[in-house]
Design a protein around this motif. Structure first.
Motif, short mmCIF file in Angstrom:
data_model
loop_
_atom_site.label_atom_id
_atom_site.label_comp_id
_atom_site.label_asym_id
_atom_site.label_seq_id
_atom_site.Cartn_x
_atom_site.Cartn_y
_atom_site.Cartn_z
N GLN A 105 18.23 48.39 18.34
CA GLN A 105 19.42 48.15 19.51
C GLN A 105 19.23 46.37 18.70
O GLN A 105 18.63 45.57 18.22
CB GLN A 105 18.13 47.42 20.65
CG GLN A 105 18.94 46.58 21.60
CD GLN A 105 19.76 47.73 22.32
OE1 GLN A 105 20.09 48.71 22.04
NE2 GLN A 105 21.88 47.40 21.99
N GLN A 114 24.13 40.48 14.99
CA GLN A 114 24.04 42.02 13.75
C GLN A 114 25.24 43.47 14.60
O GLN A 114 25.82 43.52 14.29
CB GLN A 114 23.65 42.92 13.71
CG GLN A 114 22.16 42.22 13.14
CD GLN A 114 20.56 43.28 13.78
OE1 GLN A 114 20.44 43.38 14.79
NE2 GLN A 114 19.75 43.22 12.51
N ARG A 162 7.21 37.62 7.93
CA ARG A 162 9.06 38.85 8.36
C ARG A 162 8.06 38.86 9.69
O ARG A 162 9.04 39.59 10.27
CB ARG A 162 8.64 39.36 7.70
CG ARG A 162 9.66 38.65 5.72
CD ARG A 162 9.58 40.12 4.65
NE ARG A 162 11.18 40.54 5.31
CZ ARG A 162 11.57 39.92 4.81
NH1 ARG A 162 12.27 39.39 4.11
NH2 ARG A 162 13.26 41.57 5.16
N GLY A 197 15.47 38.22 6.12
CA GLY A 197 14.68 39.38 7.22
C GLY A 197 15.69 39.02 8.60
O GLY A 197 15.50 39.24 9.71
N LYS A 224 19.68 42.08 7.88
CA LYS A 224 21.42 43.03 7.32
C LYS A 224 20.81 44.70 6.76
O LYS A 224 21.84 45.31 7.28
CB LYS A 224 21.31 42.52 5.28
CG LYS A 224 21.80 40.96 5.63
CD LYS A 224 21.58 40.49 4.74
CE LYS A 224 20.58 40.22 3.54
NZ LYS A 224 19.43 39.11 4.02
P1 ADP Z 1 16.92 41.51 5.46
O1 ADP Z 1 17.43 42.93 5.02
O2 ADP Z 1 17.96 40.73 6.28
O3 ADP Z 1 15.83 40.48 4.83
P2 ADP Z 1 15.42 43.22 7.13
O4 ADP Z 1 16.71 44.19 7.41
O5 ADP Z 1 14.99 44.27 6.25
O6 ADP Z 1 16.02 41.87 6.98
O7 ADP Z 1 15.03 42.96 8.50
C1 ADP Z 1 14.10 42.23 8.95
C2 ADP Z 1 12.61 42.88 9.96
O8 ADP Z 1 13.13 42.51 11.20
C3 ADP Z 1 13.08 43.72 9.55
O9 ADP Z 1 11.13 44.68 10.18
C4 ADP Z 1 13.40 44.98 10.70
O10 ADP Z 1 12.64 46.32 10.88
C5 ADP Z 1 13.45 43.57 11.38
N1 ADP Z 1 14.91 44.02 12.28
C6 ADP Z 1 16.15 43.81 12.39
N2 ADP Z 1 16.58 43.57 13.17
C7 ADP Z 1 15.87 44.59 14.76
C8 ADP Z 1 16.50 44.36 15.33
N3 ADP Z 1 18.06 44.34 16.30
N4 ADP Z 1 15.80 44.56 16.38
C9 ADP Z 1 13.86 44.83 16.25
N5 ADP Z 1 13.96 43.91 14.79
C10 ADP Z 1 14.81 44.03 13.93
#
Ligand code: ADP
Ligand code: ZN
Ligand code: ZN
Length: 803
Positions: A266, A271, A660, A297, A300
């Motif tokens: 979600q 986002q 994270r 975190g 993205k």
């Molecule tokens: P980035 O690439 O920006 O560093 P990530 O995509 O690795 O960040 O996301 C960081 C954490 O947040 C991951 O563990 C991911 O699963 C979680 N996450 C990302 N979007 C959501 C969301 N909409 N709801 C809950 N958790 C999320």
């Protein structure tokens, strides 16, 4: 009717950088297409060379010229499509590379084949000789193993036209096949065969029963295993006419471990806004570049995944580029977890065969999502719906050899070609990209907070000069040691980063100051404890560790500096109970080692992951609550206009690995420059402030992104030849370029001598120089004529550094 083909031949010199015209022999006329590789005679001697068909033409301008004919065609279908051919043309022009080099860069290694020489008898060859030479075979491989006497005989026979010699491509990218088995008779016939078996032929009975029940083909090895049969039983079955065997093509599977399937999360409102904007562009076929600027975190990756899902729903394909060092099983696992077998992965860890298989899956449209490092930007995708460049600021997207392309530029080109959006993602965008967003050339999408609402980690900066006043020499400050001990007690994990590989682990004599240097390059040799050798990181020269000073024969020769191995040793001394995994070039050299070490750390089999920059990116371990940077300064000391940018990016990225998940994170940065703005702003994780500050400095110094730059390097084995050449180039350019162009140099290269060659360089900074491209091509072709004497010239457009 088409009669001629323009072919780009594999002779990379300036003179052959344009297509050559060849006659298409009758047998190939219907089937030959642009993008196929061919073998053609070239030059006066008619040497056989490989080439790529550029285009087909009906007429030649001067019909009186006798043209050579194409020898043979190497591919049943084009290996490069119209888009990639056009891209090669653009690349050649913008990177000052040869078109053939660009075309070859796009092909998997497996298709860069060598030639094999085959000998075939003609009708006039006497039967006895044919028997002796060829036996039962209808042709003979003429390779290095053929005995000299036979070679001589073959040469004579060839002259007398009793044999012919042809060239074939030794195809390294062979297709992997497996043997399949399927019934050759109807179930009724098989039942009859079973009824008439002699008593006790149990294995054959088992086989027949299986064939009666299964009409579908099955892999022979699977069948053998399942029924406990031997290969000979299956052979008997084939001989009796019960079953037929055939070869089926299979793909090698580069994925070594299984992944867990995931569902779309979600999205949070930021986002969602980003995903909506990108999906809209995909749906409207808009080639808008987006700059997705999201803190570490911020989720993205989830944005990428949902835009890819939309692209697939539109019946299109997606390309996602990630830097080589972050192509960890983690990120690949996340994409595969969402899209399964539709994902193809291209990276340097694959064997030539695996890479070739992935390439074919993409080319045939079977893989619809491509994840890969730099060169994956050339993946033969036909119908792109979105291109993602993750960590777009990464220097590894720029290739340092010909063609010196930047994958981000190629991605933007392909986005325009396919009318699809390109998403450039980063927590710390390159100044170039952020500046373009400022000028509305890219649309900026912001993810200002972490996805799980966790705060960014607390960062503290430790002044190592102060530290050294109070302690004996150590890699660890009191603050960092305390934090590490604290994590050990709580059972949480830590990451420790040491900037640069084998960082200045050199050997120096305490009595005379002698430093062991490379005999080929102007640089000191680096100590490698695992191989117990001294190595040159530029030319690969290796020698044993000296026990006496080669200069004064003193035994007081010692190691200085800090390498990962030394830090590991100190860590064991200070925290004997800590379990440490070391990750650097030495421990990750073997295939799969990187993945294994990360898995161990992920399974909490170690408390501390100690590594070089390779641990800074893409890792997402929930139990990591401490990140320590042992030496933040190494990059700052470099005379490079991007030094601050690099340092800021690296510190921000590595800090982002902490806290994270649910537990809060802490970061300790050790430095000798605690007041430097790059370090202070990294401490505050304030990218926007860094951007403003750094842009001011770039503006004042006339650096990119305010100015374009091109770097010219000449090298020669004789120093004076290189020096003279660069001065001539400067003079020539001064007459061509406008007074607004700024020339830096000429200067000796940052390392003046590499691999026994002397380097001189020149950097041109400019805003608008319409004559520059032509002038540089002219320089290249002049150098081409002189290059037999060894002088080499390299042009790097938009270089990553001026060093
Ligand atoms: P980035 O690439 O920006 O560093 P990530 O995509 O690795 O960040 O996301 C960081 C954490 O947040 C991951 O563990 C991911 O699963 C979680 N996450 C990302 N979007 C959501 C969301 N909409 N709801 C809950 N958790 C999320
Ligand atoms: Zn000495
Ligand atoms: Zn060297």
């Amino acid at each position: 009717m088409t009669q001629y083909a323009e072919v780009i031949v594999d002779v990379p010199t300036m003179q052959t950088n344009t297509p050559y015209t060849y006659v298409i022999p009758a047998e190939f006329q219907e089937m030959l297409q642009p993008g196929m590789r061919v073998v053609v005679p070239f030059g006066n001697g008619g040497r056989k060379v490989q080439g790529v068909v550029w285009q087909l033409i009906d007429q030649v301008e001067d019909a009186t010229v006798t043209l050579k004919a194409i020898d043979t065609v190497m591919d049943p279908a084009p290996v490069l499509d119209a888009e990639l051919m056009q891209l090669a043309d653009w690349l050649a022009k913008t990177t000052y590379a040869f078109t053939i080099t660009c075309l070859q860069t796009m092909l998997p290694n497996a298709l860069k084949a060598n030639y094999e020489k085959w000998v075939t008898p003609t009708a006039s060859l006497p039967e006895e000789t044919r028997q002796v030479l060829f036996g039962q075979q209808d042709r003979l491989l003429w390779d290095d193993d053929v005995a000299p006497a036979v070679v001589k005989q073959l040469m004579r026979l060839a002259k007398q036209q009793q044999v012919t010699v042809s060239y074939a491509v030794q195809n390294k990218g062979h297709v992997k096949t497996v043997t399949m088995v399927k019934p050759a008779l109807t179930p009724a016939e098989l039942q009859a065969a079973r009824a008439s078996l002699r008593k006790g032929a149990l294995k054959q009975e088992q086989l027949l029963t299986y064939l009666i029940d299964h009409s579908k083909p099955v892999q022979q090895t699977v069948l053998e295993k399942q029924l406990g049969l031997s290969a000979s039983t299956i052979k008997t079955g084939e001989a009796n006419g019960w079953l037929s065997r055939s070869q089926a093509e299979v793909y090698r599977d580069p994925f070594q471990s299984a992944v867990t399937t995931t569902k779309a999360l979600q999205l949070n409102p930021d986002q969602q806004t980003a995903v909506d904007a990108i999906n809209q562009a995909t749906d409207d076929q808009q080639s808008t570049p987006f700059l997705l600027q999201g803190v570490t975190g911020s989720g993205k990756t989830e944005v990428y995944l949902q835009t890819i899902a939309n692209t697939l729903a539109q019946g299109k394909q997606a390309l996602m580029l990630v830097p080589e060092i972050s192509l960890t099983p983690q990120i690949v696992g996340r994409v595969r977890g969402r899209f399964g077998r539709q994902v193809a992965v291209l990276h340097s860890g694959l064997s030539a065969g695996e890479r070739f298989d992935e390439w074919r899956r993409i080319s045939r449209g079977e893989a619809r999502v491509v994840v890969g490092a730099r060169s994956a930007v050339f993946a033969p995708i036909k119908n792109l719906g979105v291109i993602i460049v993750d960590e777009e600021h990464e220097a590894s997207y720029k290739q340092e050899d010909n063609p010196r392309y930047h994958a981000r530029d190629v991605a933007l080109w392909r986005g325009r070609y396919h009318h699809c959006p390109v998403v450039l993602g980063s927590a710390t965008p390159s100044l170039e990209s952020r500046a373009r967003a400022q000028k509305q050339r890219y649309q900026r999408l912001l993810l200002p907070t972490r996805a799980n609402q966790q705060a960014l980690p607390e960062v503290s900066v430790v002044d190592m000069t102060e530290e050294l006043k109070h302690h004996k020499e150590s890699n660890f400050s009191t603050a960092l040691m305390t934090a590490l001990k604290d994590r050990l007690e709580r059972g949480e994990q830590s990451l420790l980063m040491l900037n640069r590989r084998g960082f200045s682990s050199f050997v120096m004599c305490r009595d005379c100051g002698f430093v062991l240097t490379c005999p080929n390059c102007d640089i000191s040799l680096t100590l490698h404890m695992d191989t117990k050798t001294m190595k040159c990181h530029y030319c690969g020269h290796e020698e044993p560790i000296p026990h006496r000073c080669p200069n004064c024969k003193s035994r007081h020769i010692r190691y200085y500096g800090t390498g990962t191995q030394k830090v590991e040793a100190e860590l064991h001394e200070l925290l004997p109970e800590a379990r440490v995994i070391r990750m650097d070039v030495d421990t990750t050299r073997r295939k799969g080692a990187h993945e294994r070490l990360l898995k161990q750390f992920g399974a909490h089999q170690a408390d501390i992951l100690l590594g070089t920059q390779m641990i800074a990116k893409g890792l997402d371990f929930p139990d990591v609550t401490l990140v320590g940077v042992l030496n933040a300064d190494t990059a700052l000391g470099l005379p490079d206009f991007r030094a601050s940018e690099r340092t800021f990016q690296l510190l921000t990225q590595v800090s982002g690995r902490a806290g994270r998940a649910k537990k809060a994170g802490e970061v300790v940065i050790q430095t000798y420059n605690p007041d430097h703005y790059a370090i202070q702003l990294a401490k505050r994780q304030d990218y926007e402030q860094f951007f403003v500050r750094e842009m001011h400095l770039r503006h004042r110094g006339n650096y990119p992104p305010y100015y374009f730059a091109v770097k010219l390097t000449v090298s020669d084995e004789t120093e004076s030849v290189a020096a003279t050449a660069i001065h001539q180039i400067v003079q020539q350019l001064q007459t061509t370029l406008s007074p607004n162009a700024i020339m830096l140099g000429p200067t000796p290269g940052a390392i003046a001598r590499i691999n026994k060659r002397y380097y001189y360089q020149l950097v041109i900074k400019y805003k608008q120089e319409p004559q520059l491209q032509t002038a540089l091509f002219k320089l290249l072709s002049q150098a081409q004529r002189k290059s037999r004497s060894g002088l080499q010239i390299a042009i790097d457009n938009n270089p990553m550094s001026f060093m």
